[in-house]
Scaffold this motif. Structure first.
Motif, PDB file in Angstrom:
ATOM      1  N   PHE A 283       0.828  -1.206   0.000  1.00 45.62           N
ATOM      2  CA  PHE A 283       0.000   0.000   0.000  1.00 45.62           C
ATOM      3  C   PHE A 283       0.863   1.257   0.000  1.00 45.62           C
ATOM      4  O   PHE A 283       0.626   2.181  -0.786  1.00 45.62           O
ATOM      5  CB  PHE A 283      -0.949   0.017   1.209  1.00 45.62           C
ATOM      6  CG  PHE A 283      -1.733   1.289   1.316  1.00 45.62           C
ATOM      7  CD1 PHE A 283      -2.823   1.515   0.493  1.00 45.62           C
ATOM      8  CD2 PHE A 283      -1.365   2.282   2.216  1.00 45.62           C
ATOM      9  CE1 PHE A 283      -3.543   2.707   0.571  1.00 45.62           C
ATOM     10  CE2 PHE A 283      -2.071   3.469   2.302  1.00 45.62           C
ATOM     11  CZ  PHE A 283      -3.166   3.680   1.475  1.00 45.62           C
ATOM     12  N   ILE A 284       1.857   1.294   0.878  1.00 41.94           N
ATOM     13  CA  ILE A 284       2.700   2.490   0.991  1.00 41.94           C
ATOM     14  C   ILE A 284       3.455   2.751  -0.313  1.00 41.94           C
ATOM     15  O   ILE A 284       3.515   3.893  -0.783  1.00 41.94           O
ATOM     16  CB  ILE A 284       3.677   2.374   2.193  1.00 41.94           C
ATOM     17  CG1 ILE A 284       2.897   2.438   3.496  1.00 41.94           C
ATOM     18  CG2 ILE A 284       4.753   3.447   2.166  1.00 41.94           C
ATOM     19  CD1 ILE A 284       2.124   3.730   3.704  1.00 41.94           C
ATOM     20  N   THR A 285       4.030   1.719  -0.919  1.00 43.57           N
ATOM     21  CA  THR A 285       4.777   1.932  -2.167  1.00 43.57           C
ATOM     22  C   THR A 285       3.863   2.359  -3.310  1.00 43.57           C
ATOM     23  O   THR A 285       4.292   3.083  -4.207  1.00 43.57           O
ATOM     24  CB  THR A 285       5.577   0.685  -2.580  1.00 43.57           C
ATOM     25  OG1 THR A 285       4.697  -0.439  -2.682  1.00 43.57           O
ATOM     26  CG2 THR A 285       6.680   0.379  -1.595  1.00 43.57           C
ATOM     27  N   ARG A 286       2.593   1.970  -3.272  1.00 39.31           N
ATOM     28  CA  ARG A 286       1.658   2.368  -4.329  1.00 39.31           C
ATOM     29  C   ARG A 286       1.064   3.757  -4.098  1.00 39.31           C
ATOM     30  O   ARG A 286       0.736   4.456  -5.049  1.00 39.31           O
ATOM     31  CB  ARG A 286       0.544   1.337  -4.450  1.00 39.31           C
ATOM     32  CG  ARG A 286       1.099  -0.010  -4.944  1.00 39.31           C
ATOM     33  CD  ARG A 286       0.042  -1.033  -5.038  1.00 39.31           C
ATOM     34  NE  ARG A 286      -0.454  -1.016  -6.409  1.00 39.31           N
ATOM     35  CZ  ARG A 286      -1.478  -1.717  -6.817  1.00 39.31           C
ATOM     36  NH1 ARG A 286      -2.138  -2.479  -5.986  1.00 39.31           N
ATOM     37  NH2 ARG A 286      -1.858  -1.658  -8.063  1.00 39.31           N
ATOM     38  N   ILE A 287       0.914   4.165  -2.838  1.00 37.16           N
ATOM     39  CA  ILE A 287       0.281   5.464  -2.555  1.00 37.16           C
ATOM     40  C   ILE A 287       1.283   6.623  -2.606  1.00 37.16           C
ATOM     41  O   ILE A 287       0.909   7.740  -2.970  1.00 37.16           O
ATOM     42  CB  ILE A 287      -0.477   5.438  -1.204  1.00 37.16           C
ATOM     43  CG1 ILE A 287      -1.487   6.590  -1.107  1.00 37.16           C
ATOM     44  CG2 ILE A 287       0.474   5.519  -0.028  1.00 37.16           C
ATOM     45  CD1 ILE A 287      -2.672   6.481  -1.980  1.00 37.16           C
ATOM     46  N   LEU A 288       2.535   6.385  -2.265  1.00 40.46           N
ATOM     47  CA  LEU A 288       3.508   7.481  -2.194  1.00 40.46           C
ATOM     48  C   LEU A 288       3.652   8.278  -3.497  1.00 40.46           C
ATOM     49  O   LEU A 288       3.732   9.512  -3.434  1.00 40.46           O
ATOM     50  CB  LEU A 288       4.864   6.979  -1.714  1.00 40.46           C
ATOM     51  CG  LEU A 288       4.973   6.822  -0.201  1.00 40.46           C
ATOM     52  CD1 LEU A 288       6.310   6.207   0.188  1.00 40.46           C
ATOM     53  CD2 LEU A 288       4.768   8.142   0.517  1.00 40.46           C
ATOM     54  N   PRO A 289       3.639   7.652  -4.678  1.00 38.38           N
ATOM     55  CA  PRO A 289       3.726   8.462  -5.899  1.00 38.38           C
ATOM     56  C   PRO A 289       2.518   9.385  -6.102  1.00 38.38           C
ATOM     57  O   PRO A 289       2.592  10.361  -6.843  1.00 38.38           O
ATOM     58  CB  PRO A 289       3.806   7.424  -7.020  1.00 38.38           C
ATOM     59  CG  PRO A 289       4.314   6.191  -6.360  1.00 38.38           C
ATOM     60  CD  PRO A 289       3.749   6.221  -4.968  1.00 38.38           C
ATOM     61  N   LYS A 290       1.419   9.100  -5.440  1.00 36.66           N
ATOM     62  CA  LYS A 290       0.198   9.906  -5.583  1.00 36.66           C
ATOM     63  C   LYS A 290       0.105  11.022  -4.549  1.00 36.66           C
ATOM     64  O   LYS A 290      -0.760  11.888  -4.646  1.00 36.66           O
ATOM     65  CB  LYS A 290      -1.020   8.997  -5.462  1.00 36.66           C
ATOM     66  CG  LYS A 290      -1.072   7.947  -6.556  1.00 36.66           C
ATOM     67  CD  LYS A 290      -2.175   6.958  -6.323  1.00 36.66           C
ATOM     68  CE  LYS A 290      -2.258   6.031  -7.498  1.00 36.66           C
ATOM     69  NZ  LYS A 290      -2.068   4.689  -7.279  1.00 36.66           N
ATOM     70  N   VAL A 291       0.982  10.991  -3.564  1.00 40.76           N
ATOM     71  CA  VAL A 291       0.964  11.962  -2.467  1.00 40.76           C
ATOM     72  C   VAL A 291       1.831  13.159  -2.829  1.00 40.76           C
ATOM     73  O   VAL A 291       2.890  13.012  -3.442  1.00 40.76           O
ATOM     74  CB  VAL A 291       1.494  11.281  -1.172  1.00 40.76           C
ATOM     75  CG1 VAL A 291       1.792  12.277  -0.082  1.00 40.76           C
ATOM     76  CG2 VAL A 291       0.507  10.228  -0.693  1.00 40.76           C
TER      77      VAL A 291
END
Length: 125
Positions: free
Chosen positions: A41-49
């Protein structure tokens, strides 16, 4: 309100506000609630933050220790960093306080962790 939520909120719908982002935070009660770490989850959400906005929010709340001010392009390889990012995104919670529109100064209350961004009819564009 978790900082992941703060990162997505805007007051752009207010009359006369063009961007309304990022909202300022004036917190009177901040808690840290442990959440199970989810690497995927963290690796997938960080580019969107918006990392700079997240870092500033964490800094303003006193929870930026050990976080870089900019996101390393190879962040996925750094497990320690991912755990720190997880902590500020999902564990740091503003329980009470205000969100503040950067353009109008309009304050939106946060009560019991829930931001109230309802507008009066006269405030809507």
């Amino acid at each position: 309100m978790k900082l992941i939520t703060h990162n997505m909120l805007t007051s752009k719908c207010l009359k006369g506000v063009m961007t309304g982002y990022p909202l300022g935070i004036n917190a009177t009660d901040v808690k840290v609630a442990e959440v199970d770490f989810n690497h995927e989850f963290i690796t997938r959400i960080l580019p969107k933050v918006d990392w700079e906005v997240l870092w500033k929010a964490a800094h303003d709340l006193g929870h930026s220790e050990g976080l870089p001010q900019s996101l390393d392009p190879k962040f996925e390889e750094n497990e320690e960093f991912l755990k720190k990012a997880h902590r500020v995104l999902l564990e740091v919670e503003v329980e009470e306080g205000y969100l503040i529109c950067p353009e109008s100064g309009r304050q939106f209350p946060i009560s019991k962790g829930i931001p109230n961004m309802l507008l009066n009819e006269a405030e809507v564009q």
